[in-house]
Design an enzyme around this catalytic site. Sequence first.
Site, PDB file in Angstrom:
ATOM      1  N   HIS B 205     -19.122   1.431  47.629  1.00  0.00           N
ATOM      2  CA  HIS B 205     -20.167   1.235  48.511  1.00  0.00           C
ATOM      3  C   HIS B 205     -21.201   2.275  48.311  1.00  0.00           C
ATOM      4  O   HIS B 205     -20.982   3.435  47.955  1.00  0.00           O
ATOM      5  CB  HIS B 205     -19.698   1.007  49.848  1.00  0.00           C
ATOM      6  N   HIS B 236     -25.097  -1.738  50.065  1.00  0.00           N
ATOM      7  CA  HIS B 236     -23.651  -2.375  49.691  1.00  0.00           C
ATOM      8  C   HIS B 236     -22.586  -2.029  50.516  1.00  0.00           C
ATOM      9  O   HIS B 236     -22.266  -0.570  50.371  1.00  0.00           O
ATOM     10  CB  HIS B 236     -23.318  -2.135  48.151  1.00  0.00           C
ATOM     11  N   MET B 382     -23.362   2.956  39.825  1.00  0.00           N
ATOM     12  CA  MET B 382     -24.269   3.979  40.048  1.00  0.00           C
ATOM     13  C   MET B 382     -24.843   4.405  38.651  1.00  0.00           C
ATOM     14  O   MET B 382     -24.086   4.566  37.637  1.00  0.00           O
ATOM     15  CB  MET B 382     -23.378   5.015  40.375  1.00  0.00           C
ATOM     16  N   HIS B 405     -20.989 -11.327  41.205  1.00  0.00           N
ATOM     17  CA  HIS B 405     -20.990 -10.492  42.238  1.00  0.00           C
ATOM     18  C   HIS B 405     -21.416  -8.978  41.716  1.00  0.00           C
ATOM     19  O   HIS B 405     -21.878  -8.236  42.582  1.00  0.00           O
ATOM     20  CB  HIS B 405     -20.111 -10.484  43.385  1.00  0.00           C
TER      21      HIS B 405
END
Lengths: 152, 482
Positions: B205, B236, B382, B405
């Site tokens: 996340h 997220h 990232m 997704h």
Amino acid sequence: MKTNTKNSSQNMKKFKFFEVTADIGYWAYGHTIEESFENAGLAMFEVMTNTKHVSPYIQKEITILSEDTVSLLYDWLSELLFLHDTEFIFFSKFKIEISKENENYKLTAKLLGEKIDYSKHEQLNEVKAVTFHLMEIQKHNNIYKSRVILDL
Amino acid sequence: MEIKDTLKKVRECVWEVPGGYNKSMRVPGRIYLNDATIESLEPGAIEQVANVACLPGIQKASIGLPDIHFGYGFSIGGVAAFSTRTGVISPGGVGFDINCGVRMVKTNLTEDEVKPKIKELINTLFKNVPSGVGSKGKIRLENNQIDDVLNNGAEWAVENGYGWDEDLEYLEENGKMNEANSDKVSEKAKKRGIPQLGSLGSGNHFLEVQKIDEIFDDKAAEIFSVNPGEIAILIHTGSRGCGHQVCSDYLRIMDKAYKNHNINLPDRQLACAPVDSKEGINYFEAMSAAANYAWANRQMIVHWVRESFEEIFNKSAEDMEMNIIYDVAHNIAKKEVHEIKGKPMEVFVHRKGATRAFGPGHKDIPKKYQSVGQPVIIPGTMGTSSYLLHGTQTAMEETFGSTAHGAGRKMSRSSAKKEFKGEEIQKYLAKMGIEIKATSMPIIAEEAPDAYKDVDEIIKTADTAGISKLVAKMKPLGVAKG
């Protein structure tokens, strides 16, 4: 992360991690099913932090009732995770007793740990949940092995 | 014969697992991969697509999207729709992080304005949005308030001062599933949820400040209000411990239910119950409540993101035009109407690691986006690009209006930690102009870009197959991670 913590008294690993692509799994060992479950608890907290730095300041007692040993392992670890999340405690010592009660298995446990303090405790992975994936308990040469995969 | 050898190419990027592969399959499987990614797919994931095709009441096909990979029971990057009369509902088909999703917020700031202050901005976001292992939100709910959150979702958040009224229009389901019933959520799940509301969590996340780097479709970009060079924010996260507990609770319940309802399963983790059974109805109402929690959570985070920008740039969020572009759920089950065998039919669509991609004209998408289809937000990892796409008619026809997704891991967390050092990754990203702040260095190592599959390939496949079409590419400038 340690993968090979040994028991000081006996020459047996407490747990051993194995790789799962998105998550993490481990085998937890014990001379008894109780010891294997205790080490399964310890390994889960080892995923979250370095349990060596968790002092046994807080004591809790819990009881769990489940229909079979695999469900008991799932419920045991899920309960630890719940206590961790809601009372902000890392646990590092466990003493378990398991008995048969009618058709069910009953687990009573003493848990020792400490309130989370990030100035002292390392922040590693957040455990989302315990999974049933490949969960099993084996017995070989008088050693119990519990397999656990955690969802991270 | 290996399961891979049974795959039949339907057209470019589309493969079929024939219904005959396994005698119990009620429908065929359908997998969206290109010639390269099909080679690297684990056979276990295809096996899972075939297993899901065996479940009662499944319609049309068991679907694997371009980011498909092995999950527990159901694959991740999978879609399955079940008849609301004869089908089943399964917590394993949604996943632990109920309504894990992505929200995109726009600004009218440019890279030149943001870049010099990026370090300060990331530090402020990191400070204002709680994150990390067991992260607690900044607010303390009163005991009965958790029920309001679970029943009303983002609406609760807006009513309590988090965000703007018009935000709700730009959230999937307007940030509230009406089927939610907090009575079906256990006390344990509520207890886990109370302290964590308004927090990002950990793992994959993140909160990212991005630049709109490239536009692929001018008309759609204009409708979505994204302009090249402008700064956007991606959030997220999901339903935190509350949703994880709802899933855990109902996995136990379903494990008993499928036996009581005499459902034959190829894998215990597909545990499910008939949609009209007590267990099935309870799970759906509890899952909807957890989904609402996630929408409230992202709504609160948006509020703090706006406050952080106001703090750094000394302008109001309104002046910076910090509107929500859209919010998508990528772990969820929904009751939807789809055309099956030429007729509209109500189904329970399970999306596990799948983004809804409703096409133009669908009644459930905001008016503003009607002509082009809903925005589809697919985060990268990232340090790599994220993408904005739009939903399509092809998705409506083939995948119950769904697409990929995200990137999905290719390397385990422990291998990543052996392979990479957090400090080195941080330096490497800094060289590329990406500022990163995380709660710990091992987290940065685990989330290293190379530990993930190439998101570009996944997007290309989705675009080529037509189950969503490219609109814009976003490049990260700064990341705050749990």
